[in-house]
Design a protein around this motif. Structure first.
Motif: not given
Lengths: 114, 117
Positions: B100-106, A98-101, A25-32
């Motif tokens: 917005s922590s990104g810890l949401e599983t879809q 990045s909400y929901g994306k 992946y390219s975005d170094r800030g990616s968390q999940s």
């Protein structure tokens, strides 16, 4: 450069072998990071998610994450013909934009032959 | 818990028509995301709704719109259909929240397969 890239397929392994699926992946800030399995004509089904560096095991599946290398992988041990499907790597970046994306790779087709 | 449901499962429309697709999330989930899946482009994010508000939008033309109701059910609408809109439309449900922590599983629904002739 694509945001999420998966190793080109298709990948064919014999029954009982280990299948290794890779994703960068390219975005170094990616968390999940997520792995989905999609059978032909069906919708994606969640297999595993991983947030921290290292390995995460669930049954025959192991997800591996290396944030420094921006690399995530999925290992399937004792592969079965029923594992034959397209495997999708998905990444979610932090922040309000990045909400929901989830950003998906193009998928790797895995075939497990008897 | 019941999973994500989508209706209808299959649709055939002609160019220029409009279509409305529906998605009911997992009970208790407040976030609904919509995706388009095509063989050429893969899975692409359309938009996300949480508490009746669109929080995020992908790079699709204004012909694609959506809304969410107070019970978290969501609809998406495509107006003036084009041949290229033929795709599998997927909705995904997650608990949602203000973080917005990104810890949401879809979790995905079965999808609506749209064919535009």
């Amino acid at each position: 450069q694509k945001e999420v890239e998966q190793n080109s397929g298709p990948l064919s392994v014999p029954e009982g072998a280990i299948a290794s699926l890779n994703c960068t992946y390219s975005d170094r800030g990616s968390q999940s990071f997520f792995w989905y399995r999609q059978y032909s004509g069906k919708s994606p089904e969640l297999i595993m998610f991983i947030y921290s560096n290292g390995d995460k095991e669930d049954g025959r599946f192991t997800a591996q994450l290396n944030k420094a290398s921006q690399y995530v992988s999925l290992l399937i041990r004792d592969s079965q013909p029923s594992d034959s499907a397209t495997y999708l790597c998905a990444v979610r970046s932090p922040g309000g934009t990045s909400y929901g994306k989830l950003t998906f790779g193009q998928g790797t087709i895995l075939t497990v032959h008897p | 818990k019941a999973g994500v449901t989508q209706t209808p499962r299959y649709l055939i429309k002609t160019r220029g028509q409009q279509v409305t697709l529906s998605c009911s999330p997992i009970s208790g989930h407040r976030s609904v995301s919509w995706y388009q899946q095509t063989p050429g482009q893969g899975l692409q994010f359309l938009f996300e709704y949480f508490s009746e508000t669109q929080r995020n939008k992908g790079n699709f033309p204004g012909r694609f719109s959506g809304r969410q109701f107070s019970n978290s059910r969501s609809e998406m609408n495509v107006s003036t259909l084009e041949l290229g809109d033929s795709a599998l439309y997927l909705c995904a449900s997650s608990p949602g929240g203000t973080s917005s922590s990104g810890l949401e599983t879809q979790y995905f629904g079965p999808g609506t397969r749209l064919l535009v002739l």
